[in-house]
Each structure stands twice: as structure tokens, then as C-alpha cells.
Scaffold this active site. Structure first.
Site, PDB file in Angstrom:
ATOM      1  N   LYS A   1       0.802  -1.236   0.000  1.00 30.85           N
ATOM      2  CA  LYS A   1       0.000   0.000   0.000  1.00 30.85           C
ATOM      3  C   LYS A   1       0.832   1.283   0.000  1.00 30.85           C
ATOM      4  O   LYS A   1       0.471   2.282   0.603  1.00 30.85           O
ATOM      5  CB  LYS A   1      -0.965   0.001   1.198  1.00 30.85           C
ATOM      6  CG  LYS A   1      -1.976  -1.129   1.164  1.00 30.85           C
ATOM      7  CD  LYS A   1      -2.868  -1.145   2.373  1.00 30.85           C
ATOM      8  CE  LYS A   1      -2.146  -1.694   3.594  1.00 30.85           C
ATOM      9  NZ  LYS A   1      -3.069  -2.019   4.690  1.00 30.85           N
TER      10      LYS A   1
ATOM     11  N   ASP B   1      -5.452  -6.271  10.303  1.00 33.88           N
ATOM     12  CA  ASP B   1      -6.780  -5.636  10.395  1.00 33.88           C
ATOM     13  C   ASP B   1      -7.929  -6.600  10.094  1.00 33.88           C
ATOM     14  O   ASP B   1      -9.015  -6.484  10.675  1.00 33.88           O
ATOM     15  CB  ASP B   1      -6.876  -4.386   9.505  1.00 33.88           C
ATOM     16  CG  ASP B   1      -6.410  -4.608   8.068  1.00 33.88           C
ATOM     17  OD1 ASP B   1      -5.896  -5.692   7.769  1.00 33.88           O
ATOM     18  OD2 ASP B   1      -6.548  -3.669   7.252  1.00 33.88           O
TER      19      ASP B   1
HETATM   20  C1  GLC Z   1      -2.759  -5.063   2.355  1.00 35.49           C
HETATM   21  C2  GLC Z   1      -1.932  -5.727   3.456  1.00 35.49           C
HETATM   22  C3  GLC Z   1      -2.801  -6.626   4.332  1.00 35.49           C
HETATM   23  C4  GLC Z   1      -3.994  -5.836   4.829  1.00 35.49           C
HETATM   24  C5  GLC Z   1      -4.762  -5.227   3.669  1.00 35.49           C
HETATM   25  C6  GLC Z   1      -5.955  -4.392   4.106  1.00 35.49           C
HETATM   26  O1  GLC Z   1      -3.194  -6.041   1.479  1.00 35.49           O
HETATM   27  O2  GLC Z   1      -0.883  -6.490   2.886  1.00 35.49           O
HETATM   28  O3  GLC Z   1      -2.058  -7.130   5.419  1.00 35.49           O
HETATM   29  O4  GLC Z   1      -4.849  -6.681   5.583  1.00 35.49           O
HETATM   30  O5  GLC Z   1      -3.890  -4.404   2.916  1.00 35.49           O
HETATM   31  O6  GLC Z   1      -5.582  -3.310   4.899  1.00 35.49           O
END
Ligand code: GLC
Length: 414
Positions: free
Chosen positions: A154, A190
Site C-alpha cells: 500500500k 486488520d
Molecule cells: C494489504 C496488506 C494486508 C492488509 C490489507 C488491508 O493487502 O498487505 O495485510 O490486511 O492491505 O488493509
């Protein structure tokens, strides 16, 4: 005329018909299996050392939520009867220096925010305090309260964090800021926090999903341990030339392919690439944010005047009606594909646990794309109905806001 032909072609390449969804589900199942048995698939299937809560967990806890552009601190009281008091929540905005600077600067900032929060809410700074830490990146867990960051996603790239135990890094900052009695008792993704928070109140909940800046999900395996799928990295997908070019230009080419087709970090960019021939002023990456998709798709005015206002804000002053209509179509095909892919992934997870849908399943979902886009949730639900027919009634999708922080507090209380 040429534009109409172009539009038809685009609609066709972005459409995901039912047979393609069924193939997606088969591929997803085999990638899940590969990941669980230690093979080299695209799904990491990370063991989390966390099980679903019983609903009897009690106590006053603090929780942190780091994973997008905001960082949140939350104080929570669990009553022990599947109920909790309304939490206190404070939001802090991460700056560039936190996201792409030095890791130490990021973790010191987190510790400072905790201090600000405690001062604001009259919490004693030196007192013993259990902390749940939601850290929304792929982490190789070593136990409930430790884990090494595998790699940033991200758009994060803070240095000195990949490969390191993030709880150790946070503890270091807490110590430096005089908060050594504040102890991280749980580290969670999360998706895991979302699942845990919802299932504290609803025992039927067995999938946690994030559809926001990033996308991912988790569920309990047969041994009850919750698995963080890291589905953003799923790559058995048919891509268009737009997807491939976006991937080439991204900082993590070849990775997070599913995320690049589904999540808020990328949807605006996919739509921009579709429309840039017509709207040359948005010819730079990032020139069209995902939230604009919601603005454009909500515009039901006759002349698309709201879209016109948005374009003016982007310094496109003399757009033609036909251009605005094209932009709306582009947004629609991109977000519809995302919703159908999300539905396919959710269906894959539910049928991994329960192939014939013999039980009820609550899917807890959080994230800006699911919450804010005007049609996204309905399109996901419609696609699930298309996949399962009447049995789709056994799958309940619920928006579970702020759960990604609350859940970490619950895990800390277990
Ligand atoms: C990205 C991260 C993952 C997280 C997701 C949503 O894919 O790698 O760990 O859960 O974003 O925030």
C-alpha cells in the site's frame, strides 16, 4: 462512433461473467491449499496464533490501528457478556516522512500519539496498560505478540522495518517516550481484528474482510486457528492491458495483483488510465483518486453537472457531455469488476469452510471502498446471489466499522 466502439470493447474486457467467477473460485481454493501446505503459491495463508473470542473477555484496553493514511488510537471497555462500551477513538494523520521515511520516525510518532491520547483522556502515563496493535501488513507471526514484517504494501516503505519484529520496534519507541509500562499484548492484522471484533458480538461471524486502501481477508481453519490469507497477492487473474501497465509502473511490480484490481489505492488509477485519452489533463499517475469514482457514479444529474464540477476542480474546464458520460462508464466498469472479484473471493473463503453452505456465515467487512462507494456493497451482494442462488441467504455481509482497532483490544484481553 469510434468512442462507442471503444466503450463496448472496454465493457467487454472488464466484464467478469459467472463461468469466470467459478474458475476464480477453483483457482482460489487451490492457491489456499498450496499456501497452507507450505507450497509457493500466491496466497501466504499466515497462521495468526489467534482463535475466535468467546465473548466473555473483559477489561479496559488500548488499541492501535496502523495500515492506511490514518493512524488511530482507541480505548475500549469489554463487559464480558458479548457487549462493549462505546469506544474512545482519536485519529492522527500520517505524513510522508512517516510512510516513506525512517522506521524509527514512524514508531516514535506512534508512541507520541499514544501519549497525546492518554493526556487528552486523563489516563495515567506511567501506569500498567495492555495494548492491542493492529498492523495491517503481511507479518510472519511468531506468537500472539510478535511478528516480522514480510514486506510493505500500500505504498509504505519506511526503512529498517522489513524483516524486523514490529512489536520490538514499537516497544523501543514506547520506552524512549517514557511509556515502558504500556505493553503490546497482541499484534494483529486488520482482517483478524475485524473478524474478532464482530464475532465477539456475533458467534456466526467467521470471515473478516477489508475492502479499503488495501484488500484482504481471514477465516478460522479446521483447527480453529485464524488464517490471514493475504488475498491481495492472489494472481490467478485475467488482466487487461490497463492492469498490466499499472502494475509495471507501480513500486511493487508482480505483487498484490488482486489488490491492484480491487482496492481503493488503485481503483481511481485504473479508471484514470481508461479515460486519459479523453481527459488529457489527468494524464499523470494519481491524477484521479478512487473517491472520485464514488462522486462520478453518484452523479444522476441530467448533464452530469456534478462530474463537471469535479473535472473543473481538476482543471478540466471545457469537458464535453460525451466525455463525462465516458468517464462515468469507465468508473462503472472498473468498480463493478472490483465488486465481482471481491464477491468471488468472499465466496471462495466461505466454501473452503463449508462447501455446501450448510451453515450460516456472517462476513464482517470494513474499509472505505465497501463503505463509501454508492453501489459497491450492492454489487457484491448481487454477485454472491448469482453464484449461490437461494443459498446466498446463508451468507450475511455486514459493515463493521472501526472494528480493526477494537479487535486488537479483544485479542489483548484473551
Ligand atoms: C494489504 C496488506 C494486508 C492488509 C490489507 C488491508 O493487502 O498487505 O495485510 O490486511 O492491505 O488493509
Amino acid at each position: 462512433m469510434r468512442r462507442e466502439k471503444g466503450l463496448k470493447k472496454i465493457e467487454k474486457t472488464f466484464r467478469i461473467p459467472l463461468p469466470e467467477i467459478r474458475k476464480f473460485i477453483r483457482d482460489f481454493h487451490s492457491e489456499m491449499q498450496k499456501g497452507l501446505s507450505g507450497g509457493r503459491g500466491s496466497l501466504k495463508m499466515i497462521h495468526t496464533y489467534v482463535e475466535k473470542p468467546k465473548g466473555t473477555e473483559k477489561g479496559r484496553l488500548l488499541a492501535l490501528d496502523l495500515g492506511g493514511t490514518n493512524f488511530r488510537v482507541v480505548a475500549l471497555e469489554l463487559k464480558g457478556n458479548r457487549k462493549m462500551k462505546a469506544p474512545l477513538i482519536e485519529k492522527f494523520v500520517l505524513k510522508k516522512k512517516h510512510i516513506i521515511g525512517k522506521g524509527k520516525v514512524l514508531f516514535d510518532f506512534i508512541a507520541d500519539c499514544i501519549k497525546t491520547f492518554m493526556n487528552k483522556h486523563n489516563m495515567p502515563i506511567g501506569a500498567k496498560q495492555k495494548l492491542g496493535f493492529t498492523f495491517s501488513f503481511p507479518v510472519k507471526k511468531k506468537g500472539i505478540a510478535s511478528g516480522a514484517l514480510l514486506r510493505w504494501t500500500k505504498g509504505f516503505s519506511a526503512s529498517g522495518v522489513e524483516g524486523e519484529d514490529v512489536v520490538k520496534l514499537l516497544n523501543g519507541s514506547l520506552r524512549r517516550k517514557g511509556l515502558s509500562n504500556t505493553k503490546v499484548a497482541a499484534l494483529a492484522n486488520d482482517t483478524v481484528s475485524t473478524l474478532v471484533a464482530r464475532s465477539y458480538e456475533d458467534p456466526n461471524c467467521d470471515v473478516g474482510v477489508i475492502l479499503g486502501t488495501g484488500t484482504n481477508a481471514c477465516y478460522p481453519e479446521k483447527d480453529r486457528m485464524i488464517i490471514n490469507i493475504e488475498w491481495g497477492n492472489f494472481n490467478k487473474l485475467r488482466r487487461t492491458s490497463y492492469d498490466c501497465e499499472l502494475d509495471e509502473d507501480s513500486g511493487n511490480t508482480g505483487e498484490q495483483i488482486f489488490e491492484k484490481m480491487v482496492s481503493g489505492m488503485y481503483l481511481g488509477e485504473v479508471a484514470r488510465r481508461l479515460a486519459e485519452d479523453l481527459l488529457p489533463k489527468i494524464r499523470f499517475p494519481g491524477g484521479f483518486k478512487s473517491e472520485y469514482i464514488s462522486v462520478v457514479e453518484s452523479d444522476t444529474s441530467k448533464g452530469l453537472t456534478i462530474t463537471n464540477r469535479l473535472l473543473k476542480k481538476l482543471e478540466i474546464r471545457n469537458s464535453k457531455y460525451a466525455d463525462r458520460k465516458f468517464l462515468k462508464e469507465a468508473c462503472t466498469v472498473v468498480s463493478t469488476r472490483a465488486a465481482r472479484l471481491a464477491a468471488a473471493a468472499i465466496s471462495s473463503v466461505v466454501t473452503r469452510m463449508d462447501p455446501h453452505l450448510s451453515k450460516r456465515h456472517t462476513v464482517a467487512i470494513d474499509g472505505s471502498v465497501y463503505e463509501k462507494h454508492p453501489h459497491f456493497s450492492n454489487r457484491v451482494k448481487a454477485a454472491i446471489k448469482e453464484i449461490f442462488g437461494r443459498k446466498a441467504l446463508r451468507i450475511k455481509l455486514v459493515l463493521t466499522k472501526d472494528a480493526s482497532a477494537k479487535g486488537a483490544a479483544i485479542i489483548a484481553a484473551i
